[in-house]
Design a protein around this motif. Sequence first.
Motif, short mmCIF file in Angstrom:
data_model
loop_
_atom_site.label_atom_id
_atom_site.label_comp_id
_atom_site.label_asym_id
_atom_site.label_seq_id
_atom_site.Cartn_x
_atom_site.Cartn_y
_atom_site.Cartn_z
N ARG A 116 0.83 -1.21 0.00
CA ARG A 116 0.00 0.00 0.00
C ARG A 116 0.87 1.26 0.00
O ARG A 116 2.07 1.19 0.24
CB ARG A 116 -0.89 0.02 1.25
N PRO A 119 3.27 2.27 4.55
CA PRO A 119 3.92 1.03 4.95
C PRO A 119 3.30 0.49 6.24
O PRO A 119 2.52 1.20 6.88
CB PRO A 119 5.36 1.48 5.21
N SER A 121 4.19 -2.38 9.65
CA SER A 121 5.02 -3.38 10.29
C SER A 121 4.53 -4.78 9.88
O SER A 121 3.37 -5.10 10.10
CB SER A 121 4.88 -3.18 11.80
N HIS A 203 2.97 3.12 15.45
CA HIS A 203 3.90 3.55 14.39
C HIS A 203 3.10 3.69 13.09
O HIS A 203 3.27 4.65 12.33
CB HIS A 203 4.96 2.47 14.11
N ASP A 204 2.27 2.70 12.84
CA ASP A 204 1.53 2.68 11.58
C ASP A 204 0.54 3.84 11.49
O ASP A 204 0.32 4.39 10.41
CB ASP A 204 0.79 1.34 11.41
N HIS A 207 2.58 6.70 10.38
CA HIS A 207 2.86 6.62 8.94
C HIS A 207 1.63 7.04 8.14
O HIS A 207 1.74 7.74 7.12
CB HIS A 207 3.25 5.20 8.55
N ARG A 363 7.24 4.12 -3.66
CA ARG A 363 7.78 3.89 -2.31
C ARG A 363 7.66 2.42 -1.92
O ARG A 363 6.61 1.81 -2.04
CB ARG A 363 7.02 4.73 -1.27
N ARG A 364 8.76 1.85 -1.50
CA ARG A 364 8.79 0.46 -1.02
C ARG A 364 9.79 0.40 0.12
O ARG A 364 10.71 1.21 0.17
CB ARG A 364 9.31 -0.50 -2.10
N SER A 365 9.67 -0.63 0.94
CA SER A 365 10.72 -0.90 1.92
C SER A 365 11.79 -1.75 1.26
O SER A 365 11.46 -2.71 0.57
CB SER A 365 10.14 -1.68 3.10
N GLN A 481 19.47 -7.53 12.32
CA GLN A 481 19.04 -7.34 10.93
C GLN A 481 20.14 -6.57 10.18
O GLN A 481 20.46 -5.44 10.53
CB GLN A 481 17.73 -6.56 10.85
N ILE A 483 20.01 -5.02 7.53
CA ILE A 483 19.57 -3.77 6.89
C ILE A 483 20.03 -2.53 7.67
O ILE A 483 20.15 -1.46 7.08
CB ILE A 483 18.02 -3.71 6.69
N TYR A 524 10.86 7.90 4.13
CA TYR A 524 10.63 6.89 3.08
C TYR A 524 10.57 7.60 1.72
O TYR A 524 11.18 7.16 0.74
CB TYR A 524 9.28 6.20 3.31
N GLY A 536 11.62 0.92 7.63
CA GLY A 536 11.37 1.11 9.04
C GLY A 536 11.83 -0.13 9.79
O GLY A 536 11.75 -1.24 9.27
N ILE A 537 12.29 0.05 11.02
CA ILE A 537 12.75 -1.09 11.83
C ILE A 537 12.06 -1.02 13.19
O ILE A 537 12.42 -0.20 14.04
CB ILE A 537 14.29 -1.07 12.00
N CYS A 539 11.84 -3.81 15.06
CA CYS A 539 12.50 -4.82 15.90
C CYS A 539 13.91 -4.36 16.25
O CYS A 539 14.78 -4.30 15.40
CB CYS A 539 12.54 -6.17 15.17
N TYR A 560 11.77 3.78 17.68
CA TYR A 560 11.62 3.27 16.31
C TYR A 560 12.96 3.44 15.63
O TYR A 560 13.66 4.43 15.88
CB TYR A 560 10.55 4.12 15.60
C1 LIG Z 1 6.50 0.39 12.03
C2 LIG Z 1 7.24 -0.45 11.05
C3 LIG Z 1 8.19 -1.36 11.49
C4 LIG Z 1 8.90 -2.13 10.56
N1 LIG Z 1 9.87 -2.99 11.02
C5 LIG Z 1 10.61 -3.70 10.14
C6 LIG Z 1 11.70 -4.50 10.59
O1 LIG Z 1 12.00 -4.57 11.79
N2 LIG Z 1 12.40 -5.18 9.64
C7 LIG Z 1 12.10 -5.11 8.29
O2 LIG Z 1 12.77 -5.74 7.47
N3 LIG Z 1 11.06 -4.34 7.85
C8 LIG Z 1 10.33 -3.63 8.73
N4 LIG Z 1 9.31 -2.81 8.28
C9 LIG Z 1 8.98 -2.74 6.85
C10 LIG Z 1 7.68 -3.51 6.56
O3 LIG Z 1 7.94 -4.87 6.56
C11 LIG Z 1 7.07 -3.03 5.24
O4 LIG Z 1 6.61 -1.73 5.41
C12 LIG Z 1 5.93 -3.91 4.79
O5 LIG Z 1 6.38 -5.19 4.44
C13 LIG Z 1 5.22 -3.31 3.60
O6 LIG Z 1 6.09 -3.14 2.53
P1 LIG Z 1 6.30 -1.72 1.86
O7 LIG Z 1 6.85 -0.79 2.90
O8 LIG Z 1 7.27 -1.98 0.73
O9 LIG Z 1 4.96 -1.23 1.38
C14 LIG Z 1 8.62 -2.02 9.18
C15 LIG Z 1 7.67 -1.10 8.75
C16 LIG Z 1 6.99 -0.31 9.66
C17 LIG Z 1 6.00 0.69 9.17
#
Ligand SMILES: Cc1cc2nc3c(=O)[nH]c(=O)nc-3n(C[C@H](O)[C@H](O)[C@H](O)COP(=O)(O)O)c2cc1C
Length: 585
Positions: A116, A119, A121, A203-204, A207, A363-365, A481, A483, A524, A536-537, A539, A560
């Motif tokens: 979406r 983003p 978690s 957090h969400d 966002h 935008r992607r993670s 992680q 990343i 982002y 975002g991380i 964890c 965060y």
């Molecule tokens: C609050 C939050 C925490 C997240 N924590 C992690 C994380 O610890 N490790 C990770 O690889 N991705 C993390 N993400 C990325 C999400 O996995 C990612 O936003 C989700 O899979 C959707 O993909 P997109 O951002 O490409 O739309 C986090 C995202 C958010 C918003």
Amino acid sequence: MSPKSFSQAAQADSVDRIIDYHVKTKHHFNRYARSLGYLDWANQPDPFRRFEGTQLISLPLLSPDEEPLSPTYQAIYERGTVLCQPLQLTTLSRFFEFALALSAWKKAGESEWALRSNPSSGNLHPTEGYVVLPQVDGLELNPGLYHYAPKEHGLERRAEFPAELVAQLLVSFPSHAFLFGLTSVHWREAWKYGERAFRYCNHDVGHAIGAARVAAATLGWNMTLLDGVAQNTVAMLLGTDRKQDFGEAEPEHSDCLVVVWPTQAVKGQKLGVKDDIDIKEIPLALESAIVKELAGGAWYGKANRLSDEHGVHWEIIDEAAEASWKTESCRSTVPLSLLSNNASHPVPFTPHGPSAGQIIRQRRSAVAFDAKTSISAAMFFHMMQRVMPQAERPQLERPMPWDVWPYDPTIHLLIFVHRVDGLTPGLYVLMRDRRRVSFIQQTMNPELSWTIAPDCPDGLPLYWLLEGDAKKLAAQVSCHQDIAGDSAFSFGMLAEFEGTLRDRGPWWYPRMFWEAGLLGQILYLEAEAAGVRATGIGCFFDDPVHEIVGIQSLAVQSLYHFTIGGPVEDRRLQTLPPYHHRSRA
Ligand SMILES: Cc1cc2nc3c(=O)[nH]c(=O)nc-3n(C[C@H](O)[C@H](O)[C@H](O)COP(=O)(O)O)c2cc1C
């Protein structure tokens, strides 16, 4: 006990309870916060809430080159340069597209999942969106409350509101103002993350606030959080308190309302009953008696159940939600600045740079970083400037998106610089409110350097603390992680924690996470605009992060983490268009 001291004692108790939640949901090197420990796939929650029995109004699916055209990404940050759009079905469609819509489907073998604009978690998407619409000429929607259905890109009509009553509710706002609300289904995150899930849901929310603020900016619309509204009133208006409509379905926790308004009267659209010239300030609250009356009208729909069974119910999340519930309303207002109300040089479509729509859609993670891409110091400083709210200005004169946030910042950044050309690798701090330097400094190891980063632009409070290679350390404290270490830089968001809760109340707990999420959302997009990528991380090992700079108390807590660098694509995944399942109208 006097009523006042009774309420103070009750507040202190709630603050203790929310702090207790925070402490119990920390990850430690030898022990993660409690969760099921495995994924109960059979009961994976449905990411799409629907209200059965409602009318679904499809929003038009617009291609990028259809009206309303997106301004350049750069233009949304330059006040007064984006042409103000009228409130109609196409602009509302763009608003939702850029805020909460699907942005793609990913496919691997037999599994397919949607991404979406916002983003989330674990991609679990606990956040649900709503709008309260007034009567507006040319909008083609009746006044009422609508739930946004992202899979269909449509609005489900939850309640019909009499036009006069909605007009009364919104009478103090500029013409064509509407309300946008957010709620969270805690279960969606708790299913995977257990007790820490309340943090992630918030957090969400942050966002989503950021995504919506940016969406509004592309349409020349303004927006502020209506944080004077008591949460019971939010729940009443959004219908989340209607037990009869939820039955066995997972409840929604009402989080917040924002008001969105066009920044100027729009040609061709008749203004409402009032003259906007008279509006000099924006209230941050609503008349709860009117909300009560509205809630007494006709409602439609029953919420769908998202999981057949819930293996474990995490009581602590309900307790945290209850302890941080905002029980009181507050009648504050913010001055409506001439700046925020005046698009003096509208440039609907400037030819330079990518459009805001393109950046939002792409935008992607990053799932991995290449451990080699570096960014320039200029780019890094630019990103840091973007997250400076310029707190010395009145709220609505702060740069977008910080004009949405009716508070001074409580979040500062502890940055691990790995690969920024021209900047020595090591630890840095960005003070988002320079007035708080000595406070933050006192919470940390006194031997840290605290010198202004070399070549830092004038006025940017970026301090260099310690030289060194922090790549391994950053990954280690981020739940191992990679990343966090393979990027150009990563950071923890340090909140002024205990003092904020004790001074302002336990309802500030979610707000600190919202502020962190809002900041993350902006970065982002900035990362995409700079040709790199972010993630975002959520964890991370809480106290080991604090120990890096010697933070020993709850005065400051990292809430965060975030990382930005050169991404590595996962080529095993196939990407499909967001609405390939919906035939174009
Ligand atoms: C609050 C939050 C925490 C997240 N924590 C992690 C994380 O610890 N490790 C990770 O690889 N991705 C993390 N993400 C990325 C999400 O996995 C990612 O936003 C989700 O899979 C959707 O993909 P997109 O951002 O490409 O739309 C986090 C995202 C958010 C918003």
